[in-house]
Design a protein around this motif. Sequence first.
Motif, PDB file in Angstrom:
ATOM      1  N   THR A 279      22.798  -9.223   2.443  1.00  0.00           N
ATOM      2  CA  THR A 279      22.617  -9.133   3.830  1.00  0.00           C
ATOM      3  C   THR A 279      21.586 -10.422   4.254  1.00  0.00           C
ATOM      4  OG1 THR A 279      23.078  -6.545   4.008  1.00  0.00           O
ATOM      5  CG2 THR A 279      22.376  -7.853   5.707  1.00  0.00           C
ATOM      6  N   VAL A 280      22.059 -10.930   5.064  1.00  0.00           N
ATOM      7  CA  VAL A 280      21.305 -12.157   5.748  1.00  0.00           C
ATOM      8  C   VAL A 280      20.983 -11.961   7.083  1.00  0.00           C
ATOM      9  CG1 VAL A 280      21.462 -14.787   6.003  1.00  0.00           C
ATOM     10  CG2 VAL A 280      22.390 -13.844   4.134  1.00  0.00           C
ATOM     11  N   LEU A 281      19.638 -12.089   7.638  1.00  0.00           N
ATOM     12  CA  LEU A 281      19.086 -12.198   9.051  1.00  0.00           C
ATOM     13  C   LEU A 281      19.328 -13.726   9.500  1.00  0.00           C
ATOM     14  CD1 LEU A 281      15.717 -10.028   8.517  1.00  0.00           C
ATOM     15  CD2 LEU A 281      18.014  -9.134   9.442  1.00  0.00           C
ATOM     16  N   THR A 282      19.928 -13.440  10.745  1.00  0.00           N
ATOM     17  CA  THR A 282      20.101 -14.828  11.534  1.00  0.00           C
ATOM     18  C   THR A 282      18.992 -15.147  12.495  1.00  0.00           C
ATOM     19  OG1 THR A 282      21.347 -14.050  13.335  1.00  0.00           O
ATOM     20  CG2 THR A 282      22.501 -13.993  11.372  1.00  0.00           C
ATOM     21  N   PRO A 283      18.697 -16.245  12.725  1.00  0.00           N
ATOM     22  CA  PRO A 283      17.480 -16.543  13.774  1.00  0.00           C
ATOM     23  C   PRO A 283      17.656 -15.742  15.009  1.00  0.00           C
ATOM     24  CG  PRO A 283      18.378 -18.608  12.677  1.00  0.00           C
ATOM     25  CD  PRO A 283      19.400 -17.424  12.415  1.00  0.00           C
ATOM     26  N   SER A 284      18.784 -15.629  15.488  1.00  0.00           N
ATOM     27  CA  SER A 284      18.972 -14.726  16.779  1.00  0.00           C
ATOM     28  C   SER A 284      18.630 -13.430  16.648  1.00  0.00           C
ATOM     29  CB  SER A 284      20.423 -15.014  17.176  1.00  0.00           C
ATOM     30  OG  SER A 284      21.325 -14.265  16.437  1.00  0.00           O
ATOM     31  N   GLY A 285      18.495 -12.924  15.463  1.00  0.00           N
ATOM     32  CA  GLY A 285      18.417 -11.285  15.098  1.00  0.00           C
ATOM     33  C   GLY A 285      19.415 -10.618  14.602  1.00  0.00           C
ATOM     34  N   GLY A 286      20.502 -11.422  14.617  1.00  0.00           N
ATOM     35  CA  GLY A 286      21.822 -10.538  14.037  1.00  0.00           C
ATOM     36  C   GLY A 286      21.707 -10.523  12.714  1.00  0.00           C
ATOM     37  N   ARG A 287      22.805 -10.009  11.995  1.00  0.00           N
ATOM     38  CA  ARG A 287      22.809 -10.215  10.495  1.00  0.00           C
ATOM     39  C   ARG A 287      24.381 -10.532  10.065  1.00  0.00           C
ATOM     40  NH1 ARG A 287      20.196  -4.962   8.453  1.00  0.00           N
ATOM     41  NH2 ARG A 287      18.633  -5.852   9.804  1.00  0.00           N
ATOM     42  N   HIS A 288      24.304 -10.951   8.899  1.00  0.00           N
ATOM     43  CA  HIS A 288      25.729 -11.071   7.998  1.00  0.00           C
ATOM     44  C   HIS A 288      25.771 -10.259   6.814  1.00  0.00           C
ATOM     45  CE1 HIS A 288      25.679 -15.759   9.510  1.00  0.00           C
ATOM     46  NE2 HIS A 288      25.943 -14.826  10.643  1.00  0.00           N
ATOM     47  N   ILE A 289      26.533  -9.469   6.868  1.00  0.00           N
ATOM     48  CA  ILE A 289      26.807  -8.558   5.377  1.00  0.00           C
ATOM     49  C   ILE A 289      28.118  -9.250   4.668  1.00  0.00           C
ATOM     50  CG2 ILE A 289      27.511  -6.351   4.752  1.00  0.00           C
ATOM     51  CD1 ILE A 289      26.517  -5.294   7.533  1.00  0.00           C
ATOM     52  N   TRP A 290      27.579  -9.317   3.458  1.00  0.00           N
ATOM     53  CA  TRP A 290      28.585 -10.312   2.431  1.00  0.00           C
ATOM     54  C   TRP A 290      29.437  -8.902   1.858  1.00  0.00           C
ATOM     55  CZ3 TRP A 290      26.014 -14.504  -0.586  1.00  0.00           C
ATOM     56  CH2 TRP A 290      25.331 -15.570   0.442  1.00  0.00           C
TER      57      TRP A 290
END
Length: 296
Positions: A130-141
């Motif tokens: 899981t990656v946190l984005t600069p905007s506060g969102g997240r990417h789940i792989w």
Amino acid sequence: MATTDRRTATLALAHALSAAEHGLPVIPLSANKLPALRSPHRDESPSSDCRGACGRPGHGVHDATTDPAAVRALFAAAPWATGYGIACGRAPHHLIGIDLDVDTTGRTDSVAALQHLALQHLFTLPPSVTVLTPSGGRHIWLSGPPGVAVPNSAGRLAPGIDIRGAGGYLVGPGSVTAHGTYRLVPGTGNLPPAPCPSALLHLLTPPARPRRQDDHPDRGRGLIQFVLAADEGQRNTRLFWAACRAYEHGFGDALADALTRAAVSTGLPDHEARATIASAARLTTRRAVGGRDRLG
């Protein structure tokens, strides 16, 4: 280039090489999160449908590679790159990205929407990268099964949830953008991309095209043999010709996977074979439309 910029570019390359070592195809990205290399066909008229078959860099996600030497060459051609993209849908992981956006207005909650879908369709998301984005969102792989192409979409699954699938890419952790840095959620960096739950995969993939009565497994056998007989200098040309004939006769989609396997067995890379078949599909579609217009 300033010292800080050089350090950022060096770190971006290091992160990209690490991702490639783990089987994730990568490309260099600029600070705006777009591919760092411009198309070599940008001044051509009409615009080219080439997706990397010309051998020059600048084809976006179609340049993505796991080969360390090729990764270094791409970054050397784009010394201004501050991050890297990871191609989705490619072997061995067949990555699917669940992009949970943040709505600063508070009207939508992508995390709650995903939880609602999980309850409604009876699936659980396993622990995964899981990656946190600069905007506060997240990417789940998540990883998908071979042979299943998950399309890219924005908000189709639910408001605030974007999907990165075949032909798309995710900004890799460690990338620096104009809005900040992408970072791994602590404890997820050593996890492999978890298999996508079957119920979720069903939601992400379009319904299968109904099988036509004349779709017979023997159709196109001669075209496959034609591709299999290709010498090194003929592989792409023979594949393109065979794919055009298949689409002209109405069974191109049904034969695409078999043509891809045949081309790969002769030494053509999987992504290049699929790009060539896609070009054949577009060309024959335009011809068909043009023919109908003239007849009308």
